[in-house]
Design a protein around this motif. Structure first.
Motif, PDB file in Angstrom:
ATOM      1  N   GLY A 223      24.233  27.816  41.144  1.00 33.90           N
ATOM      2  CA  GLY A 223      25.331  28.081  42.074  1.00 33.90           C
ATOM      3  C   GLY A 223      26.428  28.910  41.436  1.00 33.90           C
ATOM      4  N   TYR A 224      27.456  29.179  42.224  1.00 29.28           N
ATOM      5  CA  TYR A 224      28.600  29.950  41.734  1.00 29.28           C
ATOM      6  C   TYR A 224      29.337  29.175  40.641  1.00 29.28           C
ATOM      7  CZ  TYR A 224      28.199  32.951  45.891  1.00 29.28           C
ATOM      8  OH  TYR A 224      27.756  33.814  46.849  1.00 29.28           O
ATOM      9  N   ALA A 225      29.864  29.899  39.678  1.00 29.53           N
ATOM     10  CA  ALA A 225      30.682  29.277  38.638  1.00 29.53           C
ATOM     11  C   ALA A 225      32.038  28.878  39.222  1.00 29.53           C
ATOM     12  CB  ALA A 225      30.873  30.235  37.471  1.00 29.53           C
TER      13      ALA A 225
ATOM     14  N   ARG B 286      26.377  33.472  56.551  1.00 32.72           N
ATOM     15  CA  ARG B 286      26.313  34.471  57.616  1.00 32.72           C
ATOM     16  C   ARG B 286      25.199  35.485  57.404  1.00 32.72           C
ATOM     17  NH1 ARG B 286      32.770  36.069  58.054  1.00 32.72           N
ATOM     18  NH2 ARG B 286      33.530  34.063  58.885  1.00 32.72           N
ATOM     19  N   GLY B 287      24.610  35.453  56.214  1.00 33.38           N
ATOM     20  CA  GLY B 287      23.547  36.400  55.916  1.00 33.38           C
ATOM     21  C   GLY B 287      24.039  37.786  55.571  1.00 33.38           C
ATOM     22  N   ASP B 288      25.353  37.943  55.354  1.00 37.33           N
ATOM     23  CA  ASP B 288      25.908  39.267  55.064  1.00 37.33           C
ATOM     24  C   ASP B 288      26.556  39.330  53.678  1.00 37.33           C
ATOM     25  OD1 ASP B 288      28.076  37.649  55.500  1.00 37.33           O
ATOM     26  OD2 ASP B 288      28.984  38.872  57.088  1.00 37.33           O
ATOM     27  N   GLY B 289      26.326  38.305  52.866  1.00 36.79           N
ATOM     28  CA  GLY B 289      26.898  38.290  51.526  1.00 36.79           C
ATOM     29  C   GLY B 289      28.314  37.753  51.455  1.00 36.79           C
ATOM     30  N   SER B 290      28.870  37.338  52.589  1.00 36.22           N
ATOM     31  CA  SER B 290      30.233  36.823  52.573  1.00 36.22           C
ATOM     32  C   SER B 290      30.284  35.455  51.881  1.00 36.22           C
ATOM     33  CB  SER B 290      30.803  36.716  53.984  1.00 36.22           C
ATOM     34  OG  SER B 290      29.970  35.940  54.822  1.00 36.22           O
ATOM     35  N   VAL B 291      31.459  35.149  51.346  1.00 33.78           N
ATOM     36  CA  VAL B 291      31.632  33.964  50.499  1.00 33.78           C
ATOM     37  C   VAL B 291      32.828  33.144  50.982  1.00 33.78           C
ATOM     38  CG1 VAL B 291      32.177  33.212  48.150  1.00 33.78           C
ATOM     39  CG2 VAL B 291      30.669  35.161  48.497  1.00 33.78           C
ATOM     40  N   VAL B 292      32.663  31.813  50.965  1.00 30.21           N
ATOM     41  CA  VAL B 292      33.788  30.930  51.232  1.00 30.21           C
ATOM     42  C   VAL B 292      34.552  30.739  49.926  1.00 30.21           C
ATOM     43  CG1 VAL B 292      34.561  28.683  52.066  1.00 30.21           C
ATOM     44  CG2 VAL B 292      32.493  29.711  53.023  1.00 30.21           C
ATOM     45  N   VAL B 293      35.829  31.039  49.949  1.00 36.54           N
ATOM     46  CA  VAL B 293      36.685  30.918  48.770  1.00 36.54           C
ATOM     47  C   VAL B 293      37.524  29.656  48.914  1.00 36.54           C
ATOM     48  CG1 VAL B 293      38.529  31.999  47.434  1.00 36.54           C
ATOM     49  CG2 VAL B 293      36.808  33.424  48.573  1.00 36.54           C
TER      50      VAL B 293
ATOM     51  N   SER C 289      41.146  27.244  52.148  1.00 40.80           N
ATOM     52  CA  SER C 289      39.933  28.050  52.066  1.00 40.80           C
ATOM     53  C   SER C 289      40.044  29.307  52.915  1.00 40.80           C
ATOM     54  CB  SER C 289      38.717  27.234  52.529  1.00 40.80           C
ATOM     55  OG  SER C 289      38.592  26.055  51.766  1.00 40.80           O
ATOM     56  N   GLY C 290      39.243  30.280  52.548  1.00 44.70           N
ATOM     57  CA  GLY C 290      39.182  31.522  53.309  1.00 44.70           C
ATOM     58  C   GLY C 290      37.831  32.179  53.101  1.00 44.70           C
ATOM     59  N   ILE C 291      37.589  33.255  53.834  1.00 44.40           N
ATOM     60  CA  ILE C 291      36.312  33.971  53.744  1.00 44.40           C
ATOM     61  C   ILE C 291      36.546  35.333  53.109  1.00 44.40           C
ATOM     62  CG2 ILE C 291      34.357  34.941  55.016  1.00 44.40           C
ATOM     63  CD1 ILE C 291      34.341  31.978  55.193  1.00 44.40           C
ATOM     64  N   ALA C 292      35.727  35.645  52.101  1.00 43.68           N
ATOM     65  CA  ALA C 292      35.744  36.972  51.486  1.00 43.68           C
ATOM     66  C   ALA C 292      34.460  37.687  51.859  1.00 43.68           C
ATOM     67  CB  ALA C 292      35.873  36.861  49.969  1.00 43.68           C
TER      68      ALA C 292
ATOM     69  N   GLU D  87      31.151  29.316  47.655  1.00 43.85           N
ATOM     70  CA  GLU D  87      29.848  29.033  48.244  1.00 43.85           C
ATOM     71  C   GLU D  87      29.521  30.104  49.276  1.00 43.85           C
ATOM     72  OE1 GLU D  87      29.933  25.300  50.315  1.00 43.85           O
ATOM     73  OE2 GLU D  87      31.973  25.609  51.029  1.00 43.85           O
ATOM     74  N   ASP D  88      28.239  30.295  49.520  1.00 47.57           N
ATOM     75  CA  ASP D  88      27.832  31.263  50.530  1.00 47.57           C
ATOM     76  C   ASP D  88      28.386  30.860  51.892  1.00 47.57           C
ATOM     77  OD1 ASP D  88      26.371  32.891  48.794  1.00 47.57           O
ATOM     78  OD2 ASP D  88      24.561  31.661  49.002  1.00 47.57           O
ATOM     79  N   ALA D  89      28.822  31.856  52.648  1.00 43.80           N
ATOM     80  CA  ALA D  89      29.375  31.569  53.973  1.00 43.80           C
ATOM     81  C   ALA D  89      28.285  31.302  55.000  1.00 43.80           C
ATOM     82  CB  ALA D  89      30.259  32.728  54.432  1.00 43.80           C
TER      83      ALA D  89
END
Length: 273
Positions: A246-248, A181-188, A135-138, A177-179
């Motif tokens: 949720g995200y596809a 953080r409230g900044d729109g970042s996403v967990v990939v 996993s990573g953060i985008a 999924e949403d990270a």
């Protein structure tokens, strides 16, 4: 000795450029005929000309080029500067190509508005599946932020699975999924289906829960081209009384080396109303 025309030809520059370099003292002729004023150059001056052109291409001003050459920059230093500039240009070219692909995808989405068939959208239950994942953060769900994160994750994941002696794994499943953080970042999450009992050091192995109801559609082609398909799915969900939950997920059914031949199923969780 070479005439200015011959020297320009051997140096792959213009005569006008050589005259300018002479005028500013950057590259003087080896000899100037006192009667005719004709300029003549020697073959060993090609080395200085090469450095002038290389440094100019690195982005230095001609004044800076003169200062650098007067300090007698050695071949190794110059080679290092050129390699650095080459890497910068390659990165810029790759970024420009990626931007061009995103613009093209957005344009195709605009052109296909209301014209793409929604007949291939299927609502179905998605079963649970065992996956190995990294996993990573985008920074966002935009392609410009997702692609630089998910591609290295899959490269690393496949390398670790193969390094652990796993011969059969896949297909790949990516989910998001949403990270938080409230900044729109996403967990990939970059995952590969694996058999029960799989254990790989540094890799999370888990059962990805099933989805009771998902609107699905198959996309054929590069993921750079997925926007029209994804937005067609969104239109179908809205038009048929469903709500996105949720995200596809992305199920990579076929991933040949030629990305234009990829086959990916989008699986978007939905609820009624």
């Amino acid at each position: 000795m070479f005439t200015i025309g011959d020297f320009a030809r051997h140096g792959r520059v213009s005569v006008r450029m050589l005259r300018h370099y002479d005028a500013i003292g950057l590259l003087r002729p080896a000899h100037v005929d006192p009667h005719s004023g004709y300029r003549f150059y020697s073959a060993d001056q090609l080395a200085r000309l090469n450095r002038v052109i290389a440094l100019k291409d690195l982005g230095f001003t001609l004044e800076q080029v003169g200062s650098i050459l007067d300090e007698q920059v050695g071949p190794e230093q110059l080679r290092g500067m050129l390699r650095l500039r080459q890497a910068e240009l390659e990165t810029a070219a790759a970024e420009a190509a990626a931007r061009l692909a995103r613009v093209g995808a957005r344009l195709r989405a605009i052109e296909s508005e209301g014209r793409m068939s929604t007949q291939d959208v299927v609502v179905k239950k998605i079963p649970a599946v065992r996956i190995a994942e990294l996993s990573g953060i985008a920074a966002s769900f935009g392609p410009a932020d997702i692609t630089p994160v998910i591609s290295p994750l899959y490269d690393e994941l496949c390398a670790r699975l193969e390094g652990a002696g796993l011969k059969e794994f896949g297909p790949g499943i990516a989910y998001y999924e949403d990270a938080g953080r409230g900044d729109g970042s996403v967990v990939v999450h970059a995952g590969m289906t694996v058999p029960e009992g799989t254990r790989v050091e540094g890799v999370d192995v888990l059962v990805l829960p099933g989805v009771e109801e998902a609107a699905t559609v198959v996309h054929r082609g590069s993921m750079d081209e997925i926007l029209p398909t994804a937005q067609t799915l969104a239109s179908w969900i809205d038009a048929n009384g469903y709500t996105s939950a949720g995200y596809a997920r992305e199920l990579y059914l076929e991933v040949p080396e030629d990305r234009s031949g990829w086959v990916t199923e989008l699986q978007e969780p939905v609820t009624r109303g």
